[in-house]
Design an enzyme around this catalytic site. Structure first.
Site, mmCIF file in Angstrom:
data_model
loop_
_atom_site.group_PDB
_atom_site.id
_atom_site.type_symbol
_atom_site.label_atom_id
_atom_site.label_comp_id
_atom_site.label_asym_id
_atom_site.label_seq_id
_atom_site.Cartn_x
_atom_site.Cartn_y
_atom_site.Cartn_z
ATOM 1 N N ALA A 241 -26.670 -16.917 12.247
ATOM 2 C CA ALA A 241 -27.142 -15.590 11.842
ATOM 3 C C ALA A 241 -25.963 -14.844 11.238
ATOM 4 C CB ALA A 241 -27.693 -14.836 13.042
ATOM 5 N N LYS A 242 -26.267 -13.760 10.563
ATOM 6 C CA LYS A 242 -25.237 -12.965 9.875
ATOM 7 C C LYS A 242 -24.050 -12.649 10.783
ATOM 8 C CE LYS A 242 -25.552 -10.898 5.667
ATOM 9 N NZ LYS A 242 -24.885 -12.055 5.227
ATOM 10 N N ARG A 243 -24.363 -12.306 12.049
ATOM 11 C CA ARG A 243 -23.297 -11.870 12.955
ATOM 12 C C ARG A 243 -22.307 -12.992 13.302
ATOM 13 N NH1 ARG A 243 -27.863 -12.141 15.861
ATOM 14 N NH2 ARG A 243 -27.975 -13.898 17.303
ATOM 15 N N ASP A 244 -22.633 -14.231 12.913
ATOM 16 C CA ASP A 244 -21.737 -15.339 13.255
ATOM 17 C C ASP A 244 -20.542 -15.445 12.307
ATOM 18 O OD1 ASP A 244 -23.209 -16.233 15.491
ATOM 19 O OD2 ASP A 244 -24.678 -17.136 14.146
#
Ligand code: GLU
Length: 308
Positions: A241-244
């Site tokens: 996901a983006k937060r990774d």
């Protein structure tokens, strides 16, 4: 010259809900390698019946081209093919293979968690409603989804990487409450209509595949061969996901890695010498592909799961 239609075709079918991440790009690369290394066509289909983010489709296509993939013919969008799905639903309905379902998600959950309810399958609450019961639900203002009346509970498929795989078949939704055809129906209709003879996609979709193959058999459509390939996960073993971190090509560019470099890393993570997609064609061998997911780390590299 593109390969002839008789050569068969592979495909990549992204949902335009956001930018492709490295896992999506790796799956696309694999789908391309499977098709092109065997002299077959490679098609792109945009699965835009669900959530669509503005501009995502254009960025996805640009990213696929940037990592060295090409495709044959125009890109097909599911939203332009509603007539095909409606015709398939009509055929199933005429054959007595569908029924209206008025259940809310909550009603399904409550019934499915009842002591003897089958895990995860639709518990059949609306399967045998009478005309009067259906009319009563409509009178309450409820709109129905349309479900398949499945006559098996399991179906067997063969997968290039997973071998013989048996999975659950239940009364899947064919047309959603909002009138939009459901993914499981559209994918089956499209793959057959487009002459796709091998489906390469992430192995998170393996459990849905027996349903799709069963649906194809009911529609008299040839089931494609399948290759469900391992995903790229984050360091906690979850979907990327983006937060990774720098998970998209654009993120990677900003961090100093160009598309060629990213393609080389994706290829290396599959066990082939780092190189371009085109360089890998002659070396491509499905037998050496990893069966386990790769893990994306902060440094932008992909490692086999289980390695330190
Ligand atoms: N549109 C689906 C996705 O992006 C893929 C479906 C498929 O390949 O059959 O996850």
């Amino acid at each position: 010259m593109p390969p002839p239609e008789s050569a068969g075709a592979g495909r990549y079918a992204p949902s335009p809900s956001g930018d492709l991440h490295l896992g999506n790009l790796r799956t696309a690369l694999l789908a391309w390698l499977f098709a092109r290394s065997t002299g077959r066509r490679f098609l792109l289909r945009v699965e835009d019946l669900d959530r669509v983010r503005r501009g995502a489709q254009e960025r996805q296509l640009a990213d696929l081209a940037a990592i060295g993939l090409d495709w044959d013919g125009p890109v097909v969008c599911q939203s332009q093919r509603l007539g095909l799905y409606a015709a398939a639903i009509e055929r199933l309905t005429e054959a007595g293979r569908t029924y209206e379902c008025f259940c809310t998600r909550r009603e399904i959950q409550q019934a499915a968690s009842a002591p003897h309810g089958p895990m995860g399958a639709y518990p059949g609450l609306c399967r045998d409603l009478t005309d009067a019961q259906r009319a009563a639900r409509r009178a309450e203002g409820r709109s129905p989804a349309l479900r398949l009346r499945a006559e098996v509970t399991e179906f067997v498929i063969d997968d290039e990487l997973h071998g013989r795989y048996t999975g659950r078949v239940d009364d899947v939704v064919l047309r959603r409450v909002d009138g939009v055809p459901a993914y499981n129906l559209a994918v089956v209709v499209d793959d057959a209509d487009q002459g796709i003879d091998q489906v390469v996609r992430g192995d998170d979709l393996l459990p849905s595949t027996p349903r799709q193959a069963y649906l194809a058999s009911l529609l008299g459509l040839p089931a494609p061969r399948y290759a469900h390939v391992p995903l790229v996960l984050n360091e906690h073993g979850q979907r990327l996901a983006k937060r990774d971190g720098s998970v998209t090509l654009e993120d990677q560019r900003r961090a100093g890695a160009g598309a060629d470099e990213v393609a080389a890393r994706l290829i290396a993570s599959l066990g082939f010498p780092p190189g371009s997609a085109a360089d890998t064609l002659a070396r491509f061998d499905p037998a050496i592909l990893p069966r386990e997911p790769s893990i994306f780390a902060d440094d932008g590299l992909l490692r086999p799961s289980g390695s330190p």
